[in-house]
Design an enzyme around this catalytic site. Structure first.
Site, mmCIF file in Angstrom:
data_model
loop_
_atom_site.group_PDB
_atom_site.id
_atom_site.type_symbol
_atom_site.label_atom_id
_atom_site.label_comp_id
_atom_site.label_asym_id
_atom_site.label_seq_id
_atom_site.Cartn_x
_atom_site.Cartn_y
_atom_site.Cartn_z
ATOM 1 N N ILE A 1 -2.580 -8.997 9.683
ATOM 2 C CA ILE A 1 -2.501 -8.877 11.161
ATOM 3 C C ILE A 1 -1.562 -9.731 11.835
ATOM 4 O O ILE A 1 -1.255 -10.764 11.666
ATOM 5 C CB ILE A 1 -4.049 -9.250 11.640
ATOM 6 C CG1 ILE A 1 -5.053 -8.517 11.061
ATOM 7 C CG2 ILE A 1 -4.275 -8.967 13.234
ATOM 8 C CD1 ILE A 1 -5.194 -6.926 11.274
ATOM 9 N N GLN B 1 -2.472 14.733 2.604
ATOM 10 C CA GLN B 1 -2.425 15.533 3.788
ATOM 11 C C GLN B 1 -2.034 15.434 5.172
ATOM 12 O O GLN B 1 -1.885 16.187 5.980
ATOM 13 C CB GLN B 1 -4.005 16.352 3.535
ATOM 14 C CG GLN B 1 -4.086 17.250 2.491
ATOM 15 C CD GLN B 1 -5.491 17.682 2.432
ATOM 16 O OE1 GLN B 1 -6.069 17.865 3.139
ATOM 17 N NE2 GLN B 1 -5.931 18.190 1.135
ATOM 18 N N ASN C 1 1.900 2.008 13.700
ATOM 19 C CA ASN C 1 1.194 1.907 12.445
ATOM 20 C C ASN C 1 0.558 3.224 12.009
ATOM 21 O O ASN C 1 0.059 4.010 12.916
ATOM 22 C CB ASN C 1 0.172 0.610 12.738
ATOM 23 C CG ASN C 1 -0.981 0.494 11.622
ATOM 24 O OD1 ASN C 1 -0.526 0.169 10.563
ATOM 25 N ND2 ASN C 1 -2.210 0.677 11.927
ATOM 26 N N HIS D 1 -2.965 4.477 10.219
ATOM 27 C CA HIS D 1 -4.360 4.035 9.854
ATOM 28 C C HIS D 1 -5.026 5.249 9.297
ATOM 29 O O HIS D 1 -5.056 6.446 9.756
ATOM 30 C CB HIS D 1 -5.096 3.457 11.346
ATOM 31 C CG HIS D 1 -6.439 2.916 10.691
ATOM 32 N ND1 HIS D 1 -6.715 1.749 10.138
ATOM 33 C CD2 HIS D 1 -7.639 3.700 10.874
ATOM 34 C CE1 HIS D 1 -7.806 1.580 9.774
ATOM 35 N NE2 HIS D 1 -8.568 2.506 10.470
ATOM 36 N N THR E 1 3.898 3.972 -0.867
ATOM 37 C CA THR E 1 3.884 5.740 -0.636
ATOM 38 C C THR E 1 4.357 5.977 0.653
ATOM 39 O O THR E 1 4.978 7.133 0.854
ATOM 40 C CB THR E 1 2.495 6.164 -1.157
ATOM 41 O OG1 THR E 1 1.633 5.642 -0.360
ATOM 42 C CG2 THR E 1 2.382 6.011 -2.604
ATOM 43 N N ASN E 2 3.613 5.389 1.816
ATOM 44 C CA ASN E 2 4.216 5.894 3.218
ATOM 45 C C ASN E 2 5.756 5.547 3.280
ATOM 46 O O ASN E 2 6.368 6.187 3.915
ATOM 47 C CB ASN E 2 3.249 5.180 4.101
ATOM 48 C CG ASN E 2 2.074 5.768 4.579
ATOM 49 O OD1 ASN E 2 1.883 6.966 4.578
ATOM 50 N ND2 ASN E 2 0.878 5.206 4.445
ATOM 51 N N GLU F 1 -1.366 11.174 6.188
ATOM 52 C CA GLU F 1 -0.432 10.027 6.419
ATOM 53 C C GLU F 1 1.135 10.279 6.022
ATOM 54 O O GLU F 1 1.874 10.096 7.164
ATOM 55 C CB GLU F 1 -0.921 9.023 5.462
ATOM 56 C CG GLU F 1 -2.039 8.338 5.799
ATOM 57 C CD GLU F 1 -2.706 7.046 4.862
ATOM 58 O OE1 GLU F 1 -1.869 6.222 4.807
ATOM 59 O OE2 GLU F 1 -3.755 7.097 4.442
#
Length: 213
Positions: free
Chosen positions: A92, A178, A107, A109, A13-14, A180
């Site tokens: 990682i 809302q 990144n 988070h 989705t990102n 990311e």
């Protein structure tokens, strides 16, 4: 034109938020590679639909972490990646990769760092921890990546309200929608426009439009 490689582990989705921002001209760059940490994830289908080259870089396919990191670096070098974006990437990365892309890897988070971050905090675990602690506000952070998990310099943050009766799943969806999906494309756009600058003490400041060199 900035060449962007996106590392993913799930539905993407990102990644879709980044694709949309590129296609609408909000990001002055191009996504040249989507690399997934395992086969079969929907993020790879998103890449296919938009004609973006993709690959699977699975740690288990290599004899040791060093071999995996060298293979991943070879993939990134092959496409001329200027910026690497970890968009829901759950592996990682070691020093070989983070040092190679120092100042060029970011990144997203799902919390307001330094809360609920570091080893063991990923996916729903972050939101479960926020609810267990009873915080009233959570959110998302975009930061540069270094050798410390979630420890790199912060670029952008956005707060999201925690509502009474929230489940971890409901909170996760709200933080994605809302925060990311808004701040990750914006941070990538700022990088591509040359508007991110380091201070002497290692923090990131955002230059005004027209200030970039």
């Amino acid at each position: 034109m900035v060449n962007i490689a996106v590392l993913v582990s799930g539905g993407g989705t990102n990644l879709q938020a980044l694709i949309d921002a590129v296609e609408t001209g909000k990001i002055h760059g191009r996504i040249v590679l989507v690399a997934a940490s395992k086969p079969g994830v929907f993020a790879l289908e998103r890449a296919r639909k938009h004609g973006i080259p993709s690959c699977v870089a699975r740690r288990a396919d290599y004899a040791d972490p060093a071999a995996f990191e060298q293979a991943l670096l070879a993939q990134l070098d092959a496409v001329g990646a200027d910026l690497v974006v970890l968009a829901g990437y759950l592996s990682i990365l070691g020093r070989a990769v983070t040092d190679a892309y120092k100042g060029r890897m970011i990144n997203v988070h799902p919390s307001l760092i330094p809360s609920f971050c570091g080893p063991g905090y990923y996916g729903l675990r972050v939101h479960e921890a926020a609810l267990a602690y009873g915080v009233k506000v959570t959110g998302a952070t975009v930061h540069f990546v270094n050798e410390v998990t979630d420890g790199g310099a912060i670029i952008l943050q956005k707060a999201v309200e925690v509502r009474q009766g929230d489940t971890a799943e409901a909170l996760q969806q709200r933080v994605m929608r809302q925060a990311e999906w808004e701040i990750l494309p914006r941070a990538v756009a700022l990088f591509c426009d040359g508007r991110l600058e380091w201070t002497d003490d290692g923090k990131v400041i955002i230059k005004e439009q027209g200030e970039q060199e």
